[in-house]
Design an enzyme around this catalytic site. Structure first.
Site, PDB file in Angstrom:
ATOM      1  N   LYS A   1       0.827  -1.215   0.000  1.00 46.92           N
ATOM      2  CA  LYS A   1       0.000   0.000   0.000  1.00 46.92           C
ATOM      3  C   LYS A   1       0.867   1.274   0.000  1.00 46.92           C
ATOM      4  O   LYS A   1       0.620   2.186  -0.758  1.00 46.92           O
ATOM      5  CB  LYS A   1      -0.929   0.051   1.230  1.00 46.92           C
ATOM      6  CG  LYS A   1      -1.944  -1.048   1.316  1.00 46.92           C
ATOM      7  CD  LYS A   1      -2.916  -0.808   2.466  1.00 46.92           C
ATOM      8  CE  LYS A   1      -2.284  -0.730   3.834  1.00 46.92           C
ATOM      9  NZ  LYS A   1      -1.677  -1.994   4.309  1.00 46.92           N
TER      10      LYS A   1
ATOM     11  N   ARG B   1      -9.280   0.903   9.086  1.00 50.35           N
ATOM     12  CA  ARG B   1      -8.877  -0.475   9.354  1.00 50.35           C
ATOM     13  C   ARG B   1      -9.956  -1.218  10.129  1.00 50.35           C
ATOM     14  O   ARG B   1      -9.790  -2.407  10.408  1.00 50.35           O
ATOM     15  CB  ARG B   1      -7.593  -0.490  10.176  1.00 50.35           C
ATOM     16  CG  ARG B   1      -6.321  -0.765   9.358  1.00 50.35           C
ATOM     17  CD  ARG B   1      -5.158  -0.540  10.286  1.00 50.35           C
ATOM     18  NE  ARG B   1      -3.950  -1.234  10.003  1.00 50.35           N
ATOM     19  CZ  ARG B   1      -2.876  -0.665   9.451  1.00 50.35           C
ATOM     20  NH1 ARG B   1      -2.917   0.568   9.032  1.00 50.35           N
ATOM     21  NH2 ARG B   1      -1.777  -1.358   9.322  1.00 50.35           N
TER      22      ARG B   1
ATOM     23  N   ARG C   1      11.600  -6.542   5.253  1.00 50.35           N
ATOM     24  CA  ARG C   1      11.447  -5.111   4.941  1.00 50.35           C
ATOM     25  C   ARG C   1      12.314  -4.230   5.840  1.00 50.35           C
ATOM     26  O   ARG C   1      12.268  -4.342   7.051  1.00 50.35           O
ATOM     27  CB  ARG C   1       9.973  -4.724   5.102  1.00 50.35           C
ATOM     28  CG  ARG C   1       9.719  -3.249   4.850  1.00 50.35           C
ATOM     29  CD  ARG C   1       8.257  -2.974   4.712  1.00 50.35           C
ATOM     30  NE  ARG C   1       7.549  -3.008   5.971  1.00 50.35           N
ATOM     31  CZ  ARG C   1       6.249  -2.705   6.106  1.00 50.35           C
ATOM     32  NH1 ARG C   1       5.539  -2.393   5.037  1.00 50.35           N
ATOM     33  NH2 ARG C   1       5.678  -2.738   7.278  1.00 50.35           N
TER      34      ARG C   1
ATOM     35  N   ARG D   1      11.515  -1.930  11.126  1.00 49.32           N
ATOM     36  CA  ARG D   1      10.495  -1.499  12.073  1.00 49.32           C
ATOM     37  C   ARG D   1      10.357  -2.515  13.197  1.00 49.32           C
ATOM     38  O   ARG D   1      10.392  -3.719  12.951  1.00 49.32           O
ATOM     39  CB  ARG D   1       9.148  -1.349  11.343  1.00 49.32           C
ATOM     40  CG  ARG D   1       8.981   0.016  10.712  1.00 49.32           C
ATOM     41  CD  ARG D   1       7.759   0.113   9.861  1.00 49.32           C
ATOM     42  NE  ARG D   1       6.541  -0.440  10.453  1.00 49.32           N
ATOM     43  CZ  ARG D   1       5.358  -0.423   9.851  1.00 49.32           C
ATOM     44  NH1 ARG D   1       5.239   0.121   8.653  1.00 49.32           N
ATOM     45  NH2 ARG D   1       4.307  -0.926  10.432  1.00 49.32           N
TER      46      ARG D   1
ATOM     47  N   ARG E   1      -0.097  -8.924  13.583  1.00 44.78           N
ATOM     48  CA  ARG E   1      -0.707  -7.882  12.743  1.00 44.78           C
ATOM     49  C   ARG E   1      -1.597  -8.505  11.666  1.00 44.78           C
ATOM     50  O   ARG E   1      -2.636  -7.957  11.314  1.00 44.78           O
ATOM     51  CB  ARG E   1       0.377  -7.010  12.106  1.00 44.78           C
ATOM     52  CG  ARG E   1       1.019  -6.066  13.124  1.00 44.78           C
ATOM     53  CD  ARG E   1       2.338  -5.517  12.631  1.00 44.78           C
ATOM     54  NE  ARG E   1       2.207  -4.680  11.461  1.00 44.78           N
ATOM     55  CZ  ARG E   1       3.176  -4.481  10.569  1.00 44.78           C
ATOM     56  NH1 ARG E   1       4.343  -5.059  10.720  1.00 44.78           N
ATOM     57  NH2 ARG E   1       2.978  -3.683   9.541  1.00 44.78           N
TER      58      ARG E   1
HETATM   59  P1  AMP Z   1       1.212   0.555   9.155  1.00 45.95           P
HETATM   60  O1  AMP Z   1       2.390   1.456   8.988  1.00 45.95           O
HETATM   61  O2  AMP Z   1       0.043   0.987   8.314  1.00 45.95           O
HETATM   62  O3  AMP Z   1       1.548  -0.900   8.991  1.00 45.95           O
HETATM   63  O4  AMP Z   1       0.714   0.748  10.682  1.00 45.95           O
HETATM   64  C1  AMP Z   1       1.567   0.449  11.773  1.00 45.95           C
HETATM   65  C2  AMP Z   1       0.751   0.351  13.042  1.00 45.95           C
HETATM   66  O5  AMP Z   1       0.116   1.615  13.314  1.00 45.95           O
HETATM   67  C3  AMP Z   1      -0.393  -0.655  13.024  1.00 45.95           C
HETATM   68  O6  AMP Z   1       0.039  -1.975  13.308  1.00 45.95           O
HETATM   69  C4  AMP Z   1      -1.283  -0.083  14.131  1.00 45.95           C
HETATM   70  O7  AMP Z   1      -0.753  -0.359  15.414  1.00 45.95           O
HETATM   71  C5  AMP Z   1      -1.157   1.414  13.886  1.00 45.95           C
HETATM   72  N1  AMP Z   1      -2.184   1.886  12.916  1.00 45.95           N
HETATM   73  C6  AMP Z   1      -1.976   2.370  11.673  1.00 45.95           C
HETATM   74  N2  AMP Z   1      -3.142   2.685  11.081  1.00 45.95           N
HETATM   75  C7  AMP Z   1      -4.119   2.390  11.970  1.00 45.95           C
HETATM   76  C8  AMP Z   1      -5.530   2.459  11.942  1.00 45.95           C
HETATM   77  N3  AMP Z   1      -6.204   2.894  10.852  1.00 45.95           N
HETATM   78  N4  AMP Z   1      -6.203   2.067  13.050  1.00 45.95           N
HETATM   79  C9  AMP Z   1      -5.567   1.638  14.148  1.00 45.95           C
HETATM   80  N5  AMP Z   1      -4.230   1.510  14.237  1.00 45.95           N
HETATM   81  C10 AMP Z   1      -3.500   1.877  13.154  1.00 45.95           C
END
Ligand code: AMP
Length: 218
Positions: A13, A88, A127, A160, A171
């Site tokens: 994404k 989400r 990654r 990360r 996740r």
């Molecule tokens: P990402 O970078 O999109 O993989 O997000 C990393 C982490 O941020 C996720 O595992 C969640 O802990 C938090 N996070 C990101 N977007 C959301 C969302 N829309 N709702 C809740 N937590 C989020």
């Protein structure tokens, strides 16, 4: 044009959102990046988010929705937005619909990038990301030219904390239980288009751009 990019962690994404937002001229809004920026600045919101992110859990809906609605009210979003990582949960999707309809706006298109489970685990555990420009690298398949350094800006690459195998599995569980229902939610509105994400970055982005362009009549 307001677009949502939907897909599991590791579906691509972030990579696709950067390419498409630039080409179509949309404001790119990545909820995970916003949370990481808040953490880096040491804000209260950042501290709240950190405890959830470390465990691979979702940050609570009220906190997340407030942050995103604040961001999409900014002037640069008037030209259209590309949401990456938000919504989400069904609650987030409903809150977004409600807030946008109050402004006479709405989501025009939901692009779902589909990738198999085995491929997601493989991608996420390989990654590494640039600390400065957030560019992602697959250290096995697309390593940087100089080990540990970003090809684009020479920034430091890091893994990360939530890309370790155990947290990745958590996740993905969260994704299947809480985010997958959004596919049904948006397909009922007729706005969802599915794209095969197990191809090259260029092939996937060409497909995604073609869907958007056909929608805006370019
Ligand atoms: P990402 O970078 O999109 O993989 O997000 C990393 C982490 O941020 C996720 O595992 C969640 O802990 C938090 N996070 C990101 N977007 C959301 C969302 N829309 N709702 C809740 N937590 C989020």
């Amino acid at each position: 044009m307001n677009v949502i990019l939907l897909g599991a962690p590791g579906a691509g994404k972030g990579t696709q959102a950067v390419l498409i937002a630039k080409r179509i001229g949309l404001a790119h809004i990545a909820s995970g990046d916003l949370f990481r920026q808040e953490q880096a600045s040491g804000s209260e919101l950042g501290n709240i988010a950190k405890s959830y992110m470390e465990k691979g859990q979702l940050v609570p809906d009220d906190v997340t929705v407030k942050m995103i609605l604040g961001r999409i009210a900014a002037p640069d979003c008037a030209k259209g937005i590309m949401l990456d990582g938000f919504p989400r949960t069904l609650e987030q999707a409903k809150a977004l619909d409600e807030a946008m309809s109050k402004e006479g706006k709405g989501i025009d298109l939901v692009l779902y990038i589909k990738v198999s489970n085995e491929e997601l685990i493989k991608r996420l555990s390989r990654r590494w990301i640039c600390r400065d420009c957030q560019a992602p690298y697959n250290i096995v398949e697309v390593p940087p030219k100089v080990s540990g350094k970003c090809d684009k800006c020479n920034g430091e690459l890091y893994q990360r904390a939530d890309d370790t195998e155990e947290t990745v599995r958590k996740r993905l569980d969260v994704y299947f239980s809480q985010t997958m229902p959004l596919i049904e939610y948006y397909s009922q509105t007729g706005k969802l288009t599915e794209v095969d994400g197990e191809r090259s970055i260029g092939e996937v982005s060409e497909d995604l751009i073609a869907v958007i362009e056909s929608r805006i009549g370019r």
